[in-house]
Scaffold this motif. Sequence first.
Motif, PDB file in Angstrom:
ATOM      1  N   ASP A   1       8.148   8.120 -20.455  1.00  0.00           N
ATOM      2  CA  ASP A   1       8.361   7.111 -21.490  1.00  0.00           C
ATOM      3  C   ASP A   1       9.780   7.207 -22.055  1.00  0.00           C
ATOM      4  O   ASP A   1      10.452   6.191 -22.266  1.00  0.00           O
ATOM      5  CB  ASP A   1       7.331   7.295 -22.601  1.00  0.00           C
ATOM      6  N   ALA A   2      10.245   8.443 -22.293  1.00  0.00           N
ATOM      7  CA  ALA A   2      11.565   8.647 -22.892  1.00  0.00           C
ATOM      8  C   ALA A   2      12.699   8.342 -21.918  1.00  0.00           C
ATOM      9  O   ALA A   2      13.749   7.822 -22.319  1.00  0.00           O
ATOM     10  CB  ALA A   2      11.682  10.080 -23.410  1.00  0.00           C
ATOM     11  N   LEU A   3      12.500   8.664 -20.641  1.00  0.00           N
ATOM     12  CA  LEU A   3      13.537   8.428 -19.630  1.00  0.00           C
ATOM     13  C   LEU A   3      13.551   6.987 -19.127  1.00  0.00           C
ATOM     14  O   LEU A   3      14.569   6.496 -18.644  1.00  0.00           O
ATOM     15  CB  LEU A   3      13.328   9.352 -18.426  1.00  0.00           C
ATOM     16  N   GLY A   4      12.394   6.338 -19.206  1.00  0.00           N
ATOM     17  CA  GLY A   4      12.278   4.995 -18.644  1.00  0.00           C
ATOM     18  C   GLY A   4      12.201   5.014 -17.134  1.00  0.00           C
ATOM     19  O   GLY A   4      12.715   4.119 -16.461  1.00  0.00           O
ATOM     20  N   GLY A   5      11.576   6.071 -16.582  1.00  0.00           N
ATOM     21  CA  GLY A   5      11.444   6.204 -15.133  1.00  0.00           C
ATOM     22  C   GLY A   5      10.156   6.906 -14.767  1.00  0.00           C
ATOM     23  O   GLY A   5       9.369   7.281 -15.636  1.00  0.00           O
ATOM     24  N   THR A   6       9.939   7.100 -13.472  1.00  0.00           N
ATOM     25  CA  THR A   6       8.721   7.723 -12.959  1.00  0.00           C
ATOM     26  C   THR A   6       9.034   9.103 -12.399  1.00  0.00           C
ATOM     27  O   THR A   6       9.961   9.263 -11.596  1.00  0.00           O
ATOM     28  CB  THR A   6       8.088   6.855 -11.855  1.00  0.00           C
ATOM     29  N   LEU A   7       8.274  10.112 -12.818  1.00  0.00           N
ATOM     30  CA  LEU A   7       8.385  11.462 -12.291  1.00  0.00           C
ATOM     31  C   LEU A   7       7.274  11.684 -11.276  1.00  0.00           C
ATOM     32  O   LEU A   7       6.099  11.501 -11.593  1.00  0.00           O
ATOM     33  CB  LEU A   7       8.263  12.502 -13.411  1.00  0.00           C
ATOM     34  N   VAL A   8       7.646  12.069 -10.075  1.00  0.00           N
ATOM     35  CA  VAL A   8       6.662  12.371  -9.036  1.00  0.00           C
ATOM     36  C   VAL A   8       6.587  13.889  -8.905  1.00  0.00           C
ATOM     37  O   VAL A   8       7.534  14.533  -8.461  1.00  0.00           O
ATOM     38  CB  VAL A   8       7.064  11.736  -7.688  1.00  0.00           C
ATOM     39  N   VAL A   9       5.460  14.449  -9.312  1.00  0.00           N
ATOM     40  CA  VAL A   9       5.302  15.906  -9.317  1.00  0.00           C
ATOM     41  C   VAL A   9       4.943  16.375  -7.916  1.00  0.00           C
ATOM     42  O   VAL A   9       3.985  15.878  -7.303  1.00  0.00           O
ATOM     43  CB  VAL A   9       4.226  16.338 -10.320  1.00  0.00           C
ATOM     44  N   ARG A  10       5.716  17.330  -7.385  1.00  0.00           N
ATOM     45  CA  ARG A  10       5.460  17.918  -6.070  1.00  0.00           C
ATOM     46  C   ARG A  10       5.186  19.413  -6.232  1.00  0.00           C
ATOM     47  O   ARG A  10       6.047  20.155  -6.711  1.00  0.00           O
ATOM     48  CB  ARG A  10       6.675  17.751  -5.154  1.00  0.00           C
TER      49      ARG A  10
END
Length: 317
Positions: free
Chosen positions: A57-66
Motif C-alpha cells: 500500500d505504501a509503495l504502490g506496488g506488488t511484492l512477490v514473496v519467494r
Amino acid sequence: MKKTIIALSVALASATVPALVQADDGYPEKNIEFIVPYGPGGGSDTFVRSIQPALEDALGGTLVVRNISGGGGAVGYSRAVTSRPDGYTVTTPNNANFTLEGLGNVGFSYNDFEYIARVTVMPYVLAVRDNDQWTDFESLKEDLQASGDKLSVGFSGVGSSTHVTSVALGRELGMDFQFIPFDGGSAAVSAAMGGHVDAVVLNPSEIMSAVESGKLTAIVSTGGERSSAMPEVPTMKELGFDMELNQWRGIAAPKGLDPAIEEQWVTAIKKAVQDPQFRQAAKNGGTDIKPLYGDELDAFIKDNAELMIPIAESVKQ
C-alpha cells in the motif's frame, strides 16, 4: 552444504552486476521480488508476510514473496545479493548475514548488501529446565560454582545465531557451557523440558509457552532493554554485563541501490510499521518494532558484525 558451489555461483553472478542501477522515475513499474531465504512458516517468512500488505500500500506496488531455502539462508541470500540492484529484488536480513560469513559458508560479505531498515528486534534468552535450585541468575551461578559442573545448553543448529549467542553468553557470564545443537528450536525446548539438557538459548517466541507452563525458567535476556514478550526477565546489562545482542529482521537490497529508491523504501517502511495489523502480528510473535535507518542502522550492523563474525569463525568445524 556445497560451499564451493554457492561461492562459485556468487562469484559468477557478481561479475555481471553493475555497481549502481539508476532509478526509474515511475518506480515501482513492475512486481518486486521479496526473497525469504528460509521455508514457509518461520520467523523471517512470518515477518515478511505480515508487513507485505502495508508495504504494498505504501509503495504502490506488488511484492512477490519467494521462499528460497537451503544452507541456513545461504542459498536465498546468494540469490538476492547477485541480483541487479535496481530495487526489484529485496530480502530480509538477520544475524545469519554475519554467522554465514564467519563460518565461511558463502562467497559474499555482509557488506555486499544495502541495508534499508531494521524493523523488528527480539532478544535471545537463556532459560533453564525446571529446577528448584535455579530460580534466577545468581542461584544458577552459585550452584554451578559449588558443583563445578558444566551447564549443557541446547540451541537451534550448529553455526546458527543461537549457537553463536550461546558461545558469547558463556564467555560473558564466565560459565562453562557444554554446547548441544538441535534440529530447530522446538527440539531444543523438548530436550530441556525432558531434562536431557540443562538449558536453552533461544528467542522468546520459541520458549514462551514452556516458560508460562513452568517447564522452563527464563534467567536472562540479551536485549538492550526488557522484551515486551518477557518483561519479567532481566537483561545482561541489568546484571552488570556489557553485552547486548538481538535477533532482528529488516529489509535489504543488493549493494548499489539507487539512493532515490532507498528513500522510497524508507518512507514506505515508516508508514507500514504503523499499520495496526502488522503491529498486532509483531506482538503475537513476541517481537518488538524498533526501526532503524541511515547512520543508526549502519552502526547497528557494524556492531553486530564485529561481535558475531569472530565467534562464528571460532565455532567453525
